[in-house]
Design an enzyme around this catalytic site. Structure first.
Site, PDB file in Angstrom:
ATOM      1  N   ASP A 137       0.861  -1.177   0.000  1.00 25.41           N
ATOM      2  CA  ASP A 137       0.000   0.000   0.000  1.00 25.41           C
ATOM      3  C   ASP A 137       0.901   1.231   0.000  1.00 25.41           C
ATOM      4  OD1 ASP A 137      -1.718  -2.140   0.612  1.00 25.41           O
ATOM      5  OD2 ASP A 137      -2.990  -0.921   1.899  1.00 25.41           O
ATOM      6  N   LYS A 184     -10.160   0.091  -2.179  1.00 26.34           N
ATOM      7  CA  LYS A 184     -10.023  -0.173  -0.747  1.00 26.34           C
ATOM      8  C   LYS A 184     -10.507   1.032   0.044  1.00 26.34           C
ATOM      9  CE  LYS A 184      -6.634  -1.420   2.848  1.00 26.34           C
ATOM     10  NZ  LYS A 184      -5.260  -1.905   3.112  1.00 26.34           N
ATOM     11  N   LYS A 228      -6.999   3.290  -3.022  1.00 23.38           N
ATOM     12  CA  LYS A 228      -7.333   3.258  -1.596  1.00 23.38           C
ATOM     13  C   LYS A 228      -7.625   4.670  -1.126  1.00 23.38           C
ATOM     14  CE  LYS A 228      -5.114   2.027   2.837  1.00 23.38           C
ATOM     15  NZ  LYS A 228      -3.950   1.346   3.453  1.00 23.38           N
TER      16      LYS A 228
END
Length: 274
Positions: A115, A211, A179
């Protein structure tokens, strides 16, 4: 964040969807169980991993600081739960070579998902080349087998058009997921930002996941995000390969809705079968 009429309609509909045990149990399998606190220790990470295989099945992944990747891999050995970590986190201020090196180190110690924080403040301030060079450097370091989730820090954008621009550029730079946020700024995840990001994924025509991360704590909230995703991208679209929640306390709320404990209870792992 002011949305188009179509997106606002989808968002309003998603808010009216009630939570139920079936959807809550499904959401457990979409969870990146996360601890990214400054005072985390090996013991904290081991306890987190002990919760990752639940009475209704395993979560998708645990997400921890790079220094705890090896601890998490050992704790999760024999389970299907993946280990994710963060790079360029949380400020997004490192340069491309530094991010590439950090990514390679994380993968070398066992990270299975990365991430990465987009240099969001630079992007908001008008830079385009430098932020995407960071994302591309991370993409190259990940190679083909490691999913890269690009954290946009959605709550910091002044308007939905700029957020959509960042989402489009991140997809072009190789994002496997978009995300919402690090959870370190406010506002963190919002349904409004999710609608913009999901709509951008739809328009891209590519297989890109989403996400939702940052402040999602209740089963009702989780169900709204799932309903929104499937309204915009189709029923059944949200799977562990395309949709994740980044959270820790959300797990207890979901399990309570599934009939396992009450919100806030510390759930014990169910390891049979793994």
């Amino acid at each position: 964040m002011k949305l188009s009429a179509d997106l606002q309609s989808a968002l309003d509909a998603s808010r009216s969807v009630p939570s139920d045990p079936d959807v809550a149990c499904r959401a457990v399998g979409l969870l990146d169980l996360t601890s990214l606190n400054g005072d985390d220790t090996d013991r904290v990470v081991e306890a987190l991993c002990a919760r990752a295989v639940t009475p209704v099945g395993p979560v998708a992944a645990v997400c921890v600081w790079p220094r705890f990747v090896e601890t998490a891999r050992r704790a999760l050995e024999g389970t299907p739960v993946r280990v994710a970590t963060v790079v360029n986190f949380p400020t997004g201020e490192a340069d491309a070579p530094s991010v590439a090196a950090e990514t390679r180190r994380a993968i070398d110690t066992g990270a299975q998902e990365i991430d990465v924080v987009l240099p969001y403040q630079a992007f908001i301030d008008g830079a385009r080349t430098q932020p995407m060079s960071v994302v591309r450097a991370c993409r190259e370091a990940c190679g083909e087998g490691i999913p890269m989730k690009v954290i946009l820090e959605s709550g910091t954008y002044p308007d939905p058009e700029l957020l959509a621009w960042a989402a489009r550029d991140s997809i072009a730079a190789g994002a496997d997921f978009l995300k919402t946020s690090t959870g370190k700024t406010q506002p963190a995840a919002t349904l409004e930002a999710a609608a913009v990001m999901l709509d951008t994924i739809h328009d891209s025509g590519r297989t890109v996941g989403f996400k939702a991360s940052g402040g999602i704590r209740t089963a009702d909230e989780a169900v709204s995000y799932l309903a929104l995703a499937e309204h915009l991208l189709g029923k059944g679209w949200a799977t562990p390969q395309t949709f994740r929640f980044g959270a820790s306390s959300l797990l207890d709320a979901l399990l309570a809705t599934c009939g396992h404990g009450a919100p806030g209870d510390a759930m014990q792992p169910a390891t049979a079968g793994y």
